[in-house]
Design a protein around this motif. Structure first.
Motif, PDB file in Angstrom:
ATOM      1  N   PHE A   1      25.241  39.726 -69.099  1.00  0.00           N
ATOM      2  CA  PHE A   1      26.187  38.967 -68.290  1.00  0.00           C
ATOM      3  C   PHE A   1      27.607  39.504 -68.448  1.00  0.00           C
ATOM      4  CE2 PHE A   1      29.162  35.333 -67.925  1.00  0.00           C
ATOM      5  CZ  PHE A   1      29.052  35.146 -66.557  1.00  0.00           C
ATOM      6  N   LYS A   2      27.985  39.902 -69.604  1.00  0.00           N
ATOM      7  CA  LYS A   2      29.332  40.439 -69.816  1.00  0.00           C
ATOM      8  C   LYS A   2      29.531  41.719 -69.018  1.00  0.00           C
ATOM      9  CE  LYS A   2      32.675  41.446 -73.461  1.00  0.00           C
ATOM     10  NZ  LYS A   2      32.932  41.484 -74.914  1.00  0.00           N
ATOM     11  N   ASP A   3      28.511  42.547 -68.983  1.00  0.00           N
ATOM     12  CA  ASP A   3      28.620  43.782 -68.210  1.00  0.00           C
ATOM     13  C   ASP A   3      28.737  43.473 -66.713  1.00  0.00           C
ATOM     14  OD1 ASP A   3      28.410  45.148 -70.586  1.00  0.00           O
ATOM     15  OD2 ASP A   3      26.254  45.526 -70.376  1.00  0.00           O
ATOM     16  N   GLN A   4      27.937  42.541 -66.217  1.00  0.00           N
ATOM     17  CA  GLN A   4      27.986  42.193 -64.796  1.00  0.00           C
ATOM     18  C   GLN A   4      29.352  41.613 -64.415  1.00  0.00           C
ATOM     19  OE1 GLN A   4      24.719  39.507 -64.229  1.00  0.00           O
ATOM     20  NE2 GLN A   4      23.168  41.141 -64.189  1.00  0.00           N
ATOM     21  N   TYR A   5      29.843  40.683 -65.213  1.00  0.00           N
ATOM     22  CA  TYR A   5      31.109  40.031 -64.890  1.00  0.00           C
ATOM     23  C   TYR A   5      32.285  41.020 -64.964  1.00  0.00           C
ATOM     24  CZ  TYR A   5      34.381  36.149 -64.479  1.00  0.00           C
ATOM     25  OH  TYR A   5      35.373  35.277 -64.032  1.00  0.00           O
ATOM     26  N   SER A   6      32.251  41.917 -65.941  1.00  0.00           N
ATOM     27  CA  SER A   6      33.317  42.920 -66.059  1.00  0.00           C
ATOM     28  C   SER A   6      33.331  43.835 -64.828  1.00  0.00           C
ATOM     29  CB  SER A   6      33.121  43.763 -67.322  1.00  0.00           C
ATOM     30  OG  SER A   6      33.249  42.951 -68.459  1.00  0.00           O
ATOM     31  N   GLY A   7      32.162  44.197 -64.338  1.00  0.00           N
ATOM     32  CA  GLY A   7      32.098  45.079 -63.164  1.00  0.00           C
ATOM     33  C   GLY A   7      32.550  44.406 -61.888  1.00  0.00           C
ATOM     34  N   ALA A   8      32.366  43.103 -61.778  1.00  0.00           N
ATOM     35  CA  ALA A   8      32.727  42.392 -60.541  1.00  0.00           C
ATOM     36  C   ALA A   8      34.082  41.722 -60.621  1.00  0.00           C
ATOM     37  CB  ALA A   8      31.680  41.342 -60.224  1.00  0.00           C
ATOM     38  N   SER A   9      34.769  41.791 -61.724  1.00  0.00           N
ATOM     39  CA  SER A   9      36.021  41.063 -61.897  1.00  0.00           C
ATOM     40  C   SER A   9      37.117  41.566 -60.951  1.00  0.00           C
ATOM     41  CB  SER A   9      36.500  41.173 -63.339  1.00  0.00           C
ATOM     42  OG  SER A   9      36.715  42.531 -63.680  1.00  0.00           O
ATOM     43  N   ALA A  10      37.200  42.852 -60.705  1.00  0.00           N
ATOM     44  CA  ALA A  10      38.260  43.385 -59.820  1.00  0.00           C
ATOM     45  C   ALA A  10      38.105  42.845 -58.409  1.00  0.00           C
ATOM     46  CB  ALA A  10      38.214  44.906 -59.823  1.00  0.00           C
ATOM     47  N   THR A  11      36.912  42.870 -57.859  1.00  0.00           N
ATOM     48  CA  THR A  11      36.669  42.362 -56.507  1.00  0.00           C
ATOM     49  C   THR A  11      36.928  40.869 -56.431  1.00  0.00           C
ATOM     50  OG1 THR A  11      34.989  44.072 -56.202  1.00  0.00           O
ATOM     51  CG2 THR A  11      34.958  42.219 -54.672  1.00  0.00           C
ATOM     52  N   LEU A  12      36.500  40.109 -57.429  1.00  0.00           N
ATOM     53  CA  LEU A  12      36.710  38.657 -57.434  1.00  0.00           C
ATOM     54  C   LEU A  12      38.198  38.312 -57.458  1.00  0.00           C
ATOM     55  CD1 LEU A  12      33.915  37.492 -59.928  1.00  0.00           C
ATOM     56  CD2 LEU A  12      34.002  37.141 -57.456  1.00  0.00           C
ATOM     57  N   LYS A  13      38.958  39.061 -58.192  1.00  0.00           N
ATOM     58  CA  LYS A  13      40.398  38.786 -58.271  1.00  0.00           C
ATOM     59  C   LYS A  13      41.063  38.943 -56.902  1.00  0.00           C
ATOM     60  CE  LYS A  13      41.280  39.999 -63.118  1.00  0.00           C
ATOM     61  NZ  LYS A  13      41.977  40.950 -64.033  1.00  0.00           N
ATOM     62  N   GLN A  14      40.690  39.994 -56.184  1.00  0.00           N
ATOM     63  CA  GLN A  14      41.282  40.226 -54.862  1.00  0.00           C
ATOM     64  C   GLN A  14      40.957  39.081 -53.905  1.00  0.00           C
ATOM     65  OE1 GLN A  14      39.971  44.064 -53.454  1.00  0.00           O
ATOM     66  NE2 GLN A  14      41.214  45.188 -54.978  1.00  0.00           N
ATOM     67  N   LEU A  15      39.704  38.608 -53.909  1.00  0.00           N
ATOM     68  CA  LEU A  15      39.300  37.534 -53.008  1.00  0.00           C
ATOM     69  C   LEU A  15      40.016  36.236 -53.342  1.00  0.00           C
ATOM     70  CD1 LEU A  15      35.447  38.192 -52.801  1.00  0.00           C
ATOM     71  CD2 LEU A  15      37.163  38.633 -51.020  1.00  0.00           C
ATOM     72  N   ILE A  16      40.126  35.913 -54.617  1.00  0.00           N
ATOM     73  CA  ILE A  16      40.746  34.660 -55.021  1.00  0.00           C
ATOM     74  C   ILE A  16      42.246  34.676 -54.728  1.00  0.00           C
ATOM     75  CG2 ILE A  16      41.293  33.217 -57.014  1.00  0.00           C
ATOM     76  CD1 ILE A  16      38.576  34.093 -58.197  1.00  0.00           C
ATOM     77  N   VAL A  17      42.899  35.809 -54.980  1.00  0.00           N
ATOM     78  CA  VAL A  17      44.341  35.897 -54.760  1.00  0.00           C
ATOM     79  C   VAL A  17      44.669  35.840 -53.263  1.00  0.00           C
ATOM     80  CG1 VAL A  17      46.354  37.425 -54.958  1.00  0.00           C
ATOM     81  CG2 VAL A  17      44.820  37.082 -56.900  1.00  0.00           C
ATOM     82  N   SER A  18      43.904  36.570 -52.456  1.00  0.00           N
ATOM     83  CA  SER A  18      44.151  36.569 -51.015  1.00  0.00           C
ATOM     84  C   SER A  18      43.929  35.193 -50.391  1.00  0.00           C
ATOM     85  CB  SER A  18      43.276  37.597 -50.309  1.00  0.00           C
ATOM     86  OG  SER A  18      41.897  37.254 -50.490  1.00  0.00           O
ATOM     87  N   ALA A  19      43.003  34.412 -50.937  1.00  0.00           N
ATOM     88  CA  ALA A  19      42.734  33.074 -50.399  1.00  0.00           C
ATOM     89  C   ALA A  19      43.564  32.011 -51.074  1.00  0.00           C
ATOM     90  CB  ALA A  19      41.262  32.749 -50.545  1.00  0.00           C
ATOM     91  N   GLN A  20      44.288  32.402 -52.090  1.00  0.00           N
ATOM     92  CA  GLN A  20      45.080  31.447 -52.865  1.00  0.00           C
ATOM     93  C   GLN A  20      44.187  30.243 -53.258  1.00  0.00           C
ATOM     94  OE1 GLN A  20      48.663  30.357 -50.752  1.00  0.00           O
ATOM     95  NE2 GLN A  20      49.447  32.453 -50.755  1.00  0.00           N
ATOM     96  N   ALA A  21      43.052  30.594 -53.872  1.00  0.00           N
ATOM     97  CA  ALA A  21      42.035  29.599 -54.162  1.00  0.00           C
ATOM     98  C   ALA A  21      42.165  29.089 -55.598  1.00  0.00           C
ATOM     99  CB  ALA A  21      40.659  30.187 -53.946  1.00  0.00           C
ATOM    100  N   THR A  22      41.734  27.861 -55.761  1.00  0.00           N
ATOM    101  CA  THR A  22      41.623  27.236 -57.080  1.00  0.00           C
ATOM    102  C   THR A  22      40.266  26.514 -57.147  1.00  0.00           C
ATOM    103  OG1 THR A  22      42.684  25.192 -56.373  1.00  0.00           O
ATOM    104  CG2 THR A  22      44.116  26.917 -57.308  1.00  0.00           C
ATOM    105  N   ALA A  23      39.755  26.370 -58.371  1.00  0.00           N
ATOM    106  CA  ALA A  23      38.475  25.665 -58.551  1.00  0.00           C
ATOM    107  C   ALA A  23      38.487  24.948 -59.899  1.00  0.00           C
ATOM    108  CB  ALA A  23      37.327  26.641 -58.467  1.00  0.00           C
ATOM    109  N   LYS A  24      37.807  23.821 -59.904  1.00  0.00           N
ATOM    110  CA  LYS A  24      37.717  23.036 -61.138  1.00  0.00           C
ATOM    111  C   LYS A  24      36.262  22.567 -61.283  1.00  0.00           C
ATOM    112  CE  LYS A  24      39.098  20.632 -64.709  1.00  0.00           C
ATOM    113  NZ  LYS A  24      39.541  21.320 -65.948  1.00  0.00           N
TER     114      LYS A  24
END
Length: 266
Positions: free
Chosen positions: A183-206
């Motif tokens: 899981f750590k390897d998967q999340y590290s590989g996808a973290s860059a793409t996830l950051k771009q999507l969250i920042v562009s949408a100005q999203a928050t989650a709880k």
């Protein structure tokens, strides 16, 4: 001569007549016979003491007659002659009679088969006790592992489903800190793409854990299933949207810490 004889005869006669009255004077008159018999009868005759009867002599017990030896002529031809010699006094006991002939000295003496059986039962009982103790210890260790891993999984489910586009680096670092392996390897590989999507949408989650439980557990590995409600907002949809997710996590214990090695979000 005749005078002398006569004189002598007269003297002797006169001597006899003189002694008669004396004898009569001395002798007492005899009692009548009837009086004497009555006196004899009145005196009781002492009874003789009874002689003790001799005790009967016990009859000697009849001795067993020795059995006559079989006639050699009566035996069939070829049959061995019977052994008529007496058994030796110090002869060894037959096999199997050792326990019966062994004297008891202070306690119960068990025969060899009973002793072996008792030893086997004792060994089995000890083995069962040790096994039960080991299993009990394993169960206790497993229960402790389950409780620790469940608490870690509940907290980690909130971490992995919560983020803020303004603090993404901190959010991603928290997720990677509790992960390991696949899981750590998967999340590290996808973290860059996830950051771009969250920042562009100005999203928050709880995320909020509604319920969680242990699916399987050992002392070093525990699988947990958690039901998580996720409230999401973004610039296009400022009103919160509720997503319900089921998260399956596999945790392993490394250096005293429970880390997530697998995670599936449905």
């Amino acid at each position: 001569m005749s005078k002398a004889v006569e004189t002598g005869g007269i003297e002797s006669t006169s001597g006899a007549t003189e002694s008669e009255p004396k004898a009569k004077a001395k002798s007492k008159p005899k009692k009548p016979k009837a009086e004497r018999e009555a006196k004899v009868k009145t005196e009781p005759t002492p009874k003789p003491e009874p002689t003790p009867k001799p005790e009967p002599t016990p009859k000697p017990e009849p001795t067993a007659k020795p059995e006559p030896a079989p006639d050699a002529e009566a035996l069939p031809k070829g049959a061995p002659a019977p052994n008529t010699e007496p058994a030796p006094v110090n002869a060894e006991p037959a096999v199997g009679t050792e326990a019966a002939l062994t004297p008891r000295t202070g306690g119960v003496r068990l025969s060899r088969p009973v002793f072996i059986l008792a030893s086997v039962v004792l060994v089995l009982a000890l083995a069962a006790s040790v096994t039960f103790a080991v299993l009990l210890g394993l169960r206790a260790a497993t229960d402790r592992a389950s409780a620790q891993a469940l608490a870690t999984a509940r907290a980690y489910a909130v971490t992995v489903t919560s983020y803020d586009y303004q603090h993404l680096d901190q959010n991603f670092n928290d997720v990677l800190d509790g992960a390991t392996g696949e899981f750590k390897d998967q999340y590290s590989g996808a973290s860059a793409t996830l950051k771009q999507l969250i920042v562009s949408a100005q999203a928050t989650a709880k995320g909020t854990v509604r319920d969680a439980g242990v699916a399987s557990a050992t002392r070093d590995q525990v699988q947990v299933v958690a039901f998580v409600d996720q409230s999401i907002t973004n610039a296009a949809n400022p009103a919160p949207r509720q997503d319900r997710n089921r998260v399956t996590m596999t945790l392993v214990k490394i250096d005293g810490r429970w880390l997530v090695t697998k995670l599936e979000l449905v």
